[in-house]
Design a protein around this motif. Structure first.
Motif, short mmCIF file in Angstrom:
data_model
loop_
_atom_site.label_atom_id
_atom_site.label_comp_id
_atom_site.label_asym_id
_atom_site.label_seq_id
_atom_site.Cartn_x
_atom_site.Cartn_y
_atom_site.Cartn_z
N GLY A 33 0.79 -1.22 0.00
CA GLY A 33 0.00 0.00 0.00
C GLY A 33 0.83 1.27 0.00
O GLY A 33 2.02 1.27 0.35
N GLY A 34 0.18 2.35 -0.36
CA GLY A 34 0.85 3.63 -0.56
C GLY A 34 1.47 4.22 0.69
O GLY A 34 2.52 4.87 0.62
N ASN A 35 0.85 4.03 1.86
CA ASN A 35 1.39 4.63 3.07
C ASN A 35 2.75 4.05 3.44
O ASN A 35 3.57 4.73 4.07
CB ASN A 35 0.41 4.44 4.24
CG ASN A 35 -0.78 5.37 4.13
OD1 ASN A 35 -0.72 6.39 3.45
ND2 ASN A 35 -1.87 5.02 4.78
N ILE A 36 3.01 2.80 3.08
CA ILE A 36 4.33 2.22 3.32
C ILE A 36 5.32 2.75 2.30
O ILE A 36 6.48 3.03 2.64
CB ILE A 36 4.24 0.68 3.29
CG1 ILE A 36 3.38 0.20 4.46
CG2 ILE A 36 5.62 0.04 3.35
CD1 ILE A 36 3.12 -1.28 4.49
N ILE A 37 4.88 2.92 1.06
CA ILE A 37 5.76 3.49 0.03
C ILE A 37 6.19 4.91 0.43
O ILE A 37 7.33 5.32 0.17
CB ILE A 37 5.04 3.52 -1.33
CG1 ILE A 37 4.85 2.09 -1.85
CG2 ILE A 37 5.81 4.34 -2.36
CD1 ILE A 37 3.98 1.98 -3.06
N ASP A 38 5.31 5.65 1.09
CA ASP A 38 5.62 7.02 1.49
C ASP A 38 6.61 7.10 2.65
O ASP A 38 7.14 8.18 2.94
CB ASP A 38 4.34 7.75 1.90
CG ASP A 38 3.40 7.96 0.73
OD1 ASP A 38 3.89 8.08 -0.40
OD2 ASP A 38 2.17 7.98 0.95
N ASN A 39 6.86 5.98 3.32
CA ASN A 39 7.74 5.94 4.48
C ASN A 39 9.00 5.16 4.13
O ASN A 39 8.99 3.93 4.11
CB ASN A 39 7.01 5.30 5.66
CG ASN A 39 7.81 5.33 6.95
OD1 ASN A 39 9.04 5.28 6.93
ND2 ASN A 39 7.12 5.41 8.07
N PRO A 40 10.13 5.84 3.86
CA PRO A 40 11.34 5.14 3.40
C PRO A 40 11.83 4.06 4.36
O PRO A 40 12.29 3.00 3.92
CB PRO A 40 12.38 6.27 3.27
CG PRO A 40 11.56 7.51 3.08
CD PRO A 40 10.33 7.30 3.89
N VAL A 41 11.74 4.32 5.66
CA VAL A 41 12.20 3.33 6.64
C VAL A 41 11.30 2.10 6.61
O VAL A 41 11.77 0.95 6.58
CB VAL A 41 12.23 3.94 8.06
CG1 VAL A 41 12.57 2.87 9.10
CG2 VAL A 41 13.23 5.08 8.13
N GLU A 42 9.99 2.33 6.62
CA GLU A 42 9.03 1.22 6.59
C GLU A 42 9.14 0.43 5.29
O GLU A 42 9.06 -0.80 5.28
CB GLU A 42 7.61 1.77 6.76
CG GLU A 42 6.57 0.72 7.12
CD GLU A 42 6.62 0.31 8.58
OE1 GLU A 42 5.85 -0.60 8.94
OE2 GLU A 42 7.42 0.87 9.34
N LEU A 43 9.33 1.13 4.18
CA LEU A 43 9.49 0.47 2.89
C LEU A 43 10.72 -0.42 2.88
O LEU A 43 10.67 -1.55 2.38
CB LEU A 43 9.58 1.51 1.77
CG LEU A 43 9.81 0.96 0.36
CD1 LEU A 43 8.67 0.04 -0.07
CD2 LEU A 43 9.98 2.10 -0.65
N ALA A 44 11.82 0.06 3.42
CA ALA A 44 13.05 -0.74 3.46
C ALA A 44 12.85 -2.02 4.26
O ALA A 44 13.31 -3.10 3.86
CB ALA A 44 14.19 0.09 4.05
N VAL A 45 12.14 -1.91 5.39
CA VAL A 45 11.86 -3.10 6.22
C VAL A 45 11.00 -4.10 5.44
O VAL A 45 11.25 -5.31 5.44
CB VAL A 45 11.16 -2.69 7.53
CG1 VAL A 45 10.70 -3.93 8.31
CG2 VAL A 45 12.10 -1.86 8.39
N PHE A 46 9.97 -3.56 4.77
CA PHE A 46 9.11 -4.44 3.97
C PHE A 46 9.89 -5.16 2.88
O PHE A 46 9.71 -6.36 2.67
CB PHE A 46 7.97 -3.64 3.34
CG PHE A 46 7.32 -4.36 2.18
CD1 PHE A 46 6.47 -5.42 2.40
CD2 PHE A 46 7.62 -4.00 0.87
CE1 PHE A 46 5.90 -6.11 1.34
CE2 PHE A 46 7.06 -4.67 -0.19
CZ PHE A 46 6.20 -5.74 0.04
N LEU A 47 10.74 -4.44 2.16
CA LEU A 47 11.47 -5.04 1.04
C LEU A 47 12.44 -6.12 1.51
O LEU A 47 12.66 -7.10 0.78
CB LEU A 47 12.19 -3.96 0.24
CG LEU A 47 11.27 -2.99 -0.51
CD1 LEU A 47 12.07 -1.87 -1.16
CD2 LEU A 47 10.43 -3.72 -1.55
#
Length: 281
Positions: A33-47
């Motif tokens: 979802g977009g809210n995770i894409i907007d958060n660089p730290v959260e996105l890195a954890v997800f990836l």
């Protein structure tokens, strides 16, 4: 990568009438979802978590708020009708730049850094997803696409060659026109098409723990939801807004062969204690 030779082999494989046949490989499709894409730290954890998923997998992403910010920087004002975004020609240009360019390639680069051999795609690449311009009798949504077909053969070949496709929310109409397309629907249609050759698990990951009775209370998680409960909660307005089309996509996918579907926080990809919401018929 010799796709032509792999394609001829894949076309000779027997196709099962049941998505649960034992010879089928497991395939994970994850929509973020977009809210995770907007958060660089959260996105890195997800990836990192996504990279650790075993076996063939596909990632589908939306656009977050980046397209809106880009549009505002260019002096464009987003247009909405009944909460739905209208994609006129200038906004389509922004969506293509941001979704298939900035966001998609940044995600692919980060996946490569995690030893995940990803490749970014729009629906136009390899004619992977073809759509048609939405024809609504009352609202002109502009350049919004509704999916007509998925190139299952090419996608299967990519997966068999250990490529991890990363799809943005842009498709095409086969006549040279790019179209803005709902990312939840893209994930659903990919899952349906590939359920003929894989046992497909579809995960919708976002910032919440799952489908909630109270959107502001993560403890109000619904562990499992079927169509009957969904209809009741929708009527009571407990489920509303963007969760409605997401769940309808889920039920449609299950009816058309997808094996498992969950909605929840991305931590559920690696942590079984993070239950999320299981979708059932």
């Amino acid at each position: 990568m010799n796709l032509s030779s792999k394609e001829s082999k894949s076309q000779q494989l027997p196709l099962s009438t049941s998505p649960n046949s034992s010879f089928l490989d497991e395939l994970s499709i994850v929509k973020i979802g977009g809210n995770i894409i907007d958060n660089p730290v959260e996105l890195a954890v997800f990836l990192v978590a996504f990279s650790k998923i075993k076996g063939p997998k596909i990632l589908v992403h939306g656009g977050g708020k980046s397209a809106t910010k880009m549009a505002e920087n260019l002096g464009l004002k987003p247009k909405m009708i009944d909460g739905r975004r209208i994609t006129d020609a200038p906004m389509l240009d922004v969506a293509v730049m941001v979704y298939s360019g900035q966001i998609n390639k940044n995600i692919v680069a980060q996946l490569q850094a995690n030893n995940c051999n990803a490749m970014g795609f729009s629906g136009a690449d390899g004619n992977l997803i073809q759509s048609e311009k939405r024809n609504d009798p009352t609202i002109d949504y502009g350049f919004v696409g509704d999916i007509k077909s998925v190139n299952r053969t090419l996608l299967t070949n990519l997966l068999n060659n250990t490529i991890v496709p990363v799809f943005c929310a842009i498709t095409h109409d086969g006549k040279g026109q790019l179209l803005n397309t709902n990312a939840d629907t893209i994930a659903s249609e990919l899952a349906i098409a590939l359920s003929k050759t894989f046992n497909v698990t579809l995960n919708y990951c976002f910032e919440k723990t799952g489908v909630l009775l109270d959107a502001d209370d993560d403890k109000s998680l619904i562990i499992s939801i079927n169509e009957e409960l969904y209809s009741k909660l929708k009527e009571e307005k407990a489920i509303h807004s963007g969760m409605i089309p997401k769940l309808e996509n889920c039920f449609n996918s299950l009816k058309k062969g997808v094996t498992n579907i969950k909605i929840g926080h991305h931590s559920m990809l690696q942590n079984t204690d993070c239950a999320g919401t299981t979708i059932k018929l």
